[in-house]
Design an enzyme around this catalytic site. Sequence first.
Site, PDB file in Angstrom:
ATOM      1  N   HIS A  39       0.834  -1.193   0.000  1.00 10.36           N
ATOM      2  CA  HIS A  39       0.000   0.000   0.000  1.00 10.36           C
ATOM      3  C   HIS A  39       0.870   1.245   0.000  1.00 10.36           C
ATOM      4  O   HIS A  39       2.029   1.193   0.412  1.00 10.36           O
ATOM      5  CB  HIS A  39      -0.928   0.020   1.229  1.00 10.36           C
ATOM      6  CG  HIS A  39      -0.177   0.022   2.522  1.00 10.36           C
ATOM      7  ND1 HIS A  39       0.224  -1.138   3.146  1.00 10.36           N
ATOM      8  CD2 HIS A  39       0.269   1.038   3.295  1.00 10.36           C
ATOM      9  CE1 HIS A  39       0.892  -0.831   4.249  1.00 10.36           C
ATOM     10  NE2 HIS A  39       0.931   0.482   4.365  1.00 10.36           N
ATOM     11  N   HIS A 126       5.786   5.703  -1.765  1.00 10.42           N
ATOM     12  CA  HIS A 126       6.511   4.456  -1.996  1.00 10.42           C
ATOM     13  C   HIS A 126       5.675   3.267  -1.536  1.00 10.42           C
ATOM     14  O   HIS A 126       4.737   3.425  -0.759  1.00 10.42           O
ATOM     15  CB  HIS A 126       7.848   4.473  -1.249  1.00 10.42           C
ATOM     16  CG  HIS A 126       7.693   4.398   0.235  1.00 10.42           C
ATOM     17  ND1 HIS A 126       7.387   5.499   1.013  1.00 10.42           N
ATOM     18  CD2 HIS A 126       7.780   3.346   1.092  1.00 10.42           C
ATOM     19  CE1 HIS A 126       7.297   5.125   2.275  1.00 10.42           C
ATOM     20  NE2 HIS A 126       7.513   3.817   2.363  1.00 10.42           N
TER      21      HIS A 126
END
Length: 187
Positions: A39, A126
């Site tokens: 995620h 990220h």
Amino acid sequence: MRVFLAVAPGDPFTAALSARLDGVRDRLPVRWTRAHAWHLTLQFLGEWPQDRLEALQVALAGFAAGPPFRLRPAGPGAFPHMRRPRVLFLHLEDDGPAAHLASRLRVLVDGIWPDGPQDRKAFRPHLTLARVDRTLGFDHVKIFENIDLSGLPEIPVEGFSLVASELGPGGSRHRDLAFVRMRKKGE
């Protein structure tokens, strides 16, 4: 309850990235994050009591999230840096919408609990891929840096979730508590 706000990358992206990592998983002495748990964290909130969590859910239900957008994979990275990595990640290129969304959510969260345990570090888009328990050698770092990421699909951001994270012996388990859909103007 331990919670965070996040964007799931979706099945097409997860399958494509997972296939790219298949060739290196056995070659690196790291703890790989399970693909279904990948995620983009918009903000880690930490431990929230039920009453504040309910206030957050109400605020999120009325949150005008803005229009959908896309994120592009932009190469491997590491925290704190590649010379002595502790976390290996896939950097995501953001032309501004993800950072803007994260910033707006931080204002919303601080309005509910100004002195809460939420993370206030700068937003860096990220996906965490692995955690490093011991020092990686130069050869291992090079293997990670040279993963072929060409042609990975973009990540369509159609919404984000409030996620509960429960720590356990096999790692953390995530459970969505709420979903906020991105909306075009006028919807």
